[in-house]
Design a protein around this motif. Structure first.
Motif, PDB file in Angstrom:
ATOM      1  N   TRP A 126      76.082 -10.061  28.139  1.00  0.00           N
ATOM      2  CA  TRP A 126      75.824  -8.569  28.235  1.00  0.00           C
ATOM      3  C   TRP A 126      77.113  -7.818  27.759  1.00  0.00           C
ATOM      4  O   TRP A 126      77.045  -6.761  27.197  1.00  0.00           O
ATOM      5  N   VAL A 130      76.122  -5.514  24.834  1.00  0.00           N
ATOM      6  CA  VAL A 130      75.721  -4.210  25.288  1.00  0.00           C
ATOM      7  C   VAL A 130      76.724  -3.423  25.385  1.00  0.00           C
ATOM      8  O   VAL A 130      77.026  -2.022  24.957  1.00  0.00           O
ATOM      9  N   ASP A 255      73.713  -5.680  40.490  1.00  0.00           N
ATOM     10  CA  ASP A 255      72.980  -5.656  39.313  1.00  0.00           C
ATOM     11  C   ASP A 255      72.557  -6.983  39.347  1.00  0.00           C
ATOM     12  O   ASP A 255      71.258  -6.892  38.637  1.00  0.00           O
ATOM     13  N   ASP A 276      67.495  -6.323  36.249  1.00  0.00           N
ATOM     14  CA  ASP A 276      66.885  -5.685  35.467  1.00  0.00           C
ATOM     15  C   ASP A 276      66.751  -6.266  33.968  1.00  0.00           C
ATOM     16  O   ASP A 276      67.468  -6.916  33.597  1.00  0.00           O
ATOM     17  N   GLU A 277      65.840  -5.835  33.171  1.00  0.00           N
ATOM     18  CA  GLU A 277      65.680  -5.835  32.004  1.00  0.00           C
ATOM     19  C   GLU A 277      67.041  -5.664  31.089  1.00  0.00           C
ATOM     20  O   GLU A 277      67.424  -6.360  30.053  1.00  0.00           O
ATOM     21  N   ALA A 278      67.711  -4.673  31.401  1.00  0.00           N
ATOM     22  CA  ALA A 278      68.816  -4.048  30.483  1.00  0.00           C
ATOM     23  C   ALA A 278      69.848  -5.154  30.738  1.00  0.00           C
ATOM     24  O   ALA A 278      71.062  -5.203  29.900  1.00  0.00           O
TER      25      ALA A 278
END
Length: 406
Positions: A126, A130, A255, A276-278
């Motif tokens: 991530w 991201v 998270d 979550d998907e994110a």
């Protein structure tokens, strides 16, 4: 605790273990042959009240009928497919667990350590994909006194010598701060920080409960700096702390949930990372997996666990019985006990060194029919199955009082 001198079944079993089993544990000399509810029976037929619950893996007790039924039914159908194929239990389990956590996705594994390793990989991916952290620069903030498992990565950021010493070299990428110190944690977060990984209550350290507001402060720091809050709820979650998750005690939602132990109902190893998907959506096919992760037998049991938790019955029992237990244990402070910490049906009891070590007290308790476990020299951990009765807790505390006076 003195071993029996007679040639009993327990003596023979322990002798066989000594001859052929690696010595990575130093168990109490009790050989458990069967169990039901909050009680176990040894090879000679002596019964013990279980105040350990396999480190919270047995939150629902030994051989809970609903969990046995789910496992037995699945055993008659199929137990393992690998994730090379779909199975008809995995989707239902993932849906139910995601709903329980209020998240989108579930990544099932087997053991708690596997789930923590998975969460670390997810956090790093991530950060790179991201957040935009430079490759191989991601940092994860952890807490002193932590226990997240025993893989080489995890023990590398442990400060427990028995877990860490002589197993290096250790990988970089972790920054440790004092547990419960929100200001120190906030100060440790930098531009390359991917996540904060903490236990909402530190179990192995002796049921260490952080100051009120700490988890909220961690959540606020993570939001302010744009990093992930990973909550290791392997021991503290799934009803143990009197709430579904220990984070619920401060109305905090991380998270990432890291779950294990009780998720398998005390029947099969089952763990999961839930987010979550994110966050969890950064993992691509082929980047992470497990032959047994998400197997239909574990999913059938895990689905039953989630359904049992959905009613709230076990969380309520843990909260009410925990208050009862705290009242009884508080009466021992100053009488062989220096401090007591209780969260739900989970207690850390600090033993006065004048009465012996926690190990010695645990041995005396076993002689009196109560099983508990020591940690860090002077702390006795108490974590009975959530099906225990108040009268059984009263009896156990009385046995502790006698053991302290012995």
């Amino acid at each position: 605790m003195n071993m029996p001198t007679l040639d009993t079944a327990s003596v023979r079993i322990i002798a066989a273990e000594k001859d052929h089993l690696a010595r990575n544990y130093l168990p109490l000399p009790v050989v458990i042959a069967s169990g039901e509810g909050a009680w176990v029976t040894d090879a000679e037929g002596k019964r013990y009240l279980d105040l350990l619950s396999a480190y919270s893996a047995l939150n629902f007790g030994h051989r809970h009928p609903a969990l046995l039924a789910a496992a037995t039914a699945q055993l008659g159908r199929v137990t393992l497919t690998s994730r090379a194929f779909h199975n008809d239990r995995l989707g239902a389990f993932a849906t139910a667990l995601a709903e329980l956590c209020g998240k989108d996705l579930v990544l099932p594994m087997n053991t708690g350590a596997e789930a923590v390793e998975t969460a670390i990989k997810v956090a790093r991916a991530w950060a790179y994909r991201v957040k935009g952290v430079a490759q191989d620069a991601a940092q994860i903030v952890v807490a002193h006194g932590n226990f997240h498992g025993r893989t080489t990565t995890i023990v590398g950021f442990s400060d427990d010598p028995s877990a860490r010493d002589d197993f290096g070299p250790y990988p970089p990428g972790f920054v440790a701060v004092p547990y419960g110190d929100a200001a120190a944690l906030d100060a440790a977060i930098g531009p390359d920080t991917a996540a904060v990984l903490i236990e909402p209550i530190q179990g192995e350290a002796g049921v260490i409960i952080p100051p009120d507001g700490y988890l909220r402060a961690v959540r606020e720091s993570c939001d302010r700096h744009g990093v992930l809050f990973i909550a290791d709820e392997i021991q503290s979650g799934l009803g143990r702390a009197g709430t579904t998750f220990a984070c619920d005690r401060e109305d905090v939602v991380p998270d990432v949930y890291v779950l294990g132990k009780a998720l398998g109902g005390g029947i099969v190893p089952l763990s999961a990372v839930v987010a979550d998907e994110a966050v969890l959506g950064v993992i691509r096919p082929g980047e992470h997996g497990s032959t047994f992760g998400g197997n239909p037998l574990a999913c059938a049991v895990g689905l039953q666990v989630v359904e049992m938790l959905a009613s709230g019955e076990f969380q309520q029992r843990a909260a009410l019985l925990g208050e009862h237990l705290a009242g009884r244990l508080d009466g021992l402070v100053g009488h062989g006990v220096t401090a007591v910490r209780v969260a739900g049906l989970w207690a850390g009891v600090d033993i006065d060194p004048a009465r012996g070590t926690a190990r010695e007290v645990a041995e005396r308790l076993a002689e009196r029919g109560v099983l508990a476990k020591d940690t860090h020299g002077q702390t006795l951990r108490i974590a009975p199955p959530l099906v225990v009765r108040a009268t059984e807790l009263d009896w156990a505390v009385e046995q502790l009082r006698v053991a302290l006076d012995a």
